[in-house]
Motif scaffolding. Structure first.
Motif, short mmCIF file in Angstrom:
data_model
loop_
_atom_site.label_atom_id
_atom_site.label_comp_id
_atom_site.label_asym_id
_atom_site.label_seq_id
_atom_site.Cartn_x
_atom_site.Cartn_y
_atom_site.Cartn_z
N LEU A 1 -2.78 -1.13 4.71
CA LEU A 1 -2.30 0.21 4.37
C LEU A 1 -0.79 0.24 4.55
CD1 LEU A 1 -4.92 2.34 6.38
CD2 LEU A 1 -5.13 1.43 4.05
N THR A 2 -0.10 0.98 3.69
CA THR A 2 1.34 1.10 3.80
C THR A 2 1.78 2.54 3.60
OG1 THR A 2 1.63 0.59 1.44
CG2 THR A 2 1.78 -1.26 2.98
N ALA A 3 2.87 2.89 4.29
CA ALA A 3 3.50 4.20 4.14
C ALA A 3 4.94 4.05 4.62
CB ALA A 3 2.77 5.27 4.95
N GLY A 4 5.88 4.15 3.71
CA GLY A 4 7.27 3.95 4.09
C GLY A 4 7.48 2.56 4.67
N ASP A 5 8.07 2.50 5.86
CA ASP A 5 8.31 1.22 6.54
C ASP A 5 7.18 0.82 7.48
OD1 ASP A 5 10.81 0.84 5.33
OD2 ASP A 5 11.80 2.08 6.84
N ALA A 6 6.05 1.53 7.40
CA ALA A 6 4.91 1.24 8.28
C ALA A 6 3.83 0.49 7.50
CB ALA A 6 4.34 2.53 8.85
N GLU A 7 3.16 -0.43 8.20
CA GLU A 7 2.08 -1.21 7.60
C GLU A 7 0.98 -1.40 8.65
OE1 GLU A 7 2.85 -4.85 5.11
OE2 GLU A 7 1.75 -5.81 6.76
N VAL A 8 -0.25 -1.17 8.24
CA VAL A 8 -1.41 -1.33 9.12
C VAL A 8 -2.40 -2.28 8.46
CG1 VAL A 8 -3.50 -0.15 9.92
CG2 VAL A 8 -1.27 0.82 10.41
N ARG A 9 -2.98 -3.16 9.28
CA ARG A 9 -4.03 -4.06 8.80
C ARG A 9 -5.33 -3.69 9.51
NH1 ARG A 9 -1.82 -8.25 10.26
NH2 ARG A 9 -3.15 -9.05 11.94
N VAL A 10 -6.34 -3.38 8.70
CA VAL A 10 -7.66 -3.01 9.20
C VAL A 10 -8.60 -4.19 8.93
CG1 VAL A 10 -9.53 -1.32 9.09
CG2 VAL A 10 -7.18 -0.61 8.59
N SER A 11 -9.39 -4.57 9.94
CA SER A 11 -10.28 -5.73 9.82
C SER A 11 -11.73 -5.30 10.02
CB SER A 11 -9.90 -6.80 10.85
OG SER A 11 -8.60 -7.29 10.61
N PRO A 12 -12.39 -4.85 8.95
CA PRO A 12 -13.79 -4.40 9.08
C PRO A 12 -14.71 -5.48 9.62
CG PRO A 12 -12.87 -3.74 6.96
CD PRO A 12 -11.89 -4.68 7.56
N ALA A 13 -14.54 -6.72 9.16
CA ALA A 13 -15.46 -7.79 9.55
C ALA A 13 -15.30 -8.19 11.01
CB ALA A 13 -15.25 -9.00 8.65
N ASN A 14 -14.15 -7.84 11.62
CA ASN A 14 -13.90 -8.19 13.02
C ASN A 14 -13.96 -6.92 13.88
OD1 ASN A 14 -13.23 -9.43 15.41
ND2 ASN A 14 -11.07 -9.68 14.91
N GLY A 15 -15.14 -6.31 13.89
CA GLY A 15 -15.37 -5.19 14.80
C GLY A 15 -14.70 -3.89 14.41
N GLY A 16 -14.26 -3.78 13.15
CA GLY A 16 -13.63 -2.54 12.72
C GLY A 16 -12.32 -2.25 13.40
N ARG A 17 -11.65 -3.33 13.85
CA ARG A 17 -10.43 -3.12 14.63
C ARG A 17 -9.19 -2.99 13.74
NH1 ARG A 17 -10.55 -6.96 18.91
NH2 ARG A 17 -12.74 -7.12 18.33
#
Length: 268
Positions: free
Chosen positions: A8-24
């Motif tokens: 996910l991205t928004a401006g200068d922020a980026e998040v990585r979501v890992s559903p296969a690894n415990g939804g972390r």
């Protein structure tokens, strides 16, 4: 949809979501700074259907004793959903919705939904637990591993994170690492302790000269763990450790359990 990592991205922020690894949440970058400790068991994992330790892995549901696997002997810790694969319900550029079906060893059918929403200066995590059948006790929480020091693209490492919060009380911790039931005046760290904040969780982490990050939630319980050199954990949750026994919150067919936390940040 695929269970591959979602970015996910928004401006200068980026998040990585890992559903296969415990939804972390396996990564959170802002302006080239990685805020979360990296590794398969780190990032930020959801604690559900319980938070922290259950004494000897046992809890009461009415007169029935339920036994969970002792994955942190002599206790059970941090729920089951962090060990399973979640499914992707939908994803956009800045939001992901993932779900997890409660299965063995948890003895009740149910579904967990987590919504991850990224803005330019904040990340909001919302979670719910619902049942289609029997009512059961549950808890919701998050376990982020914030890097104690931040390194920019140039490799320069800043000063260690400083914690600032004003809890109303600290849960006295017994030799078994569980609350004794006594509330005491907050003591100085380092901590692996649960605190009460009746007005809602409000904790500030500051990396001097780099970043300020606030962890907030309407929930009144937060566990702070800063005994590790690499990371600092600030864990908002719907009840204290061993809460399935001491402060049960029932999920019913007409009333899911819901919680949310927001992390907001700014450069300093």
């Amino acid at each position: 949809m695929s269970n591959e990592d979602i970015t996910l991205t928004a401006g200068d922020a980026e998040v990585r979501v890992s559903p296969a690894n415990g939804g972390r949440i396996s990564g959170l970058k802002f302006d080239s700074l990685e805020l979360l400790r990296q590794g398969d068991r780190y990032g930020c994992f959801p604690m559900v259907p319980w938070c922290g330790r259950i004494r000897e892995g046992r809890f009461l549901d009415g007169a029935t004793v339920r036994q969970m696997p002792l994955n942190s002997p002599p206790h059970a810790i941090h729920g089951t959903a962090r060990d399973g694969a979640w499914s992707v319900a939908r994803a956009s550029a800045s939001e992901a919705v993932i779900t997890y079906e409660l299965v063995d060893p948890w003895p009740y059918p149910g579904r967990v939904t987590q919504i991850v929403t990224l803005a330019e200066d904040s990340l909001t995590l919302a979670m719910s637990v619902e049942t289609y059948d029997d009512s059961f006790p549950a808890q919701i929480g998050w376990h982020p591993w914030f890097n104690r020091t931040l390194a920019g693209e140039d490799g320069a490492v800043g000063a260690g994170a400083q914690l600032d919060f004003t809890p109303a009380w600290q849960e006295e911790r017994g030799d078994d690492h569980l609350p004794t039931g006594n509330r005491i005046d907050p003591e100085p760290g380092p901590w692996d302790d649960c605190f009460g904040m009746p007005g809602g969780v409000d904790v500030t982490l500051t990396w001097p000269g780099q970043l300020e990050l606030k962890v907030t939630s309407r929930q009144e319980w937060v566990v702070v763990y800063d005994e590790q050199a690499e990371a600092v954990c600030v864990e908002p949750q719907t009840g204290p450790p061993n809460g399935l026994n001491t402060l049960p919150r029932l999920v019913t067919p007409v009333r899911p359990l819901e919680a949310a936390t927001t992390w907001s940040w700014r450069r300093i």
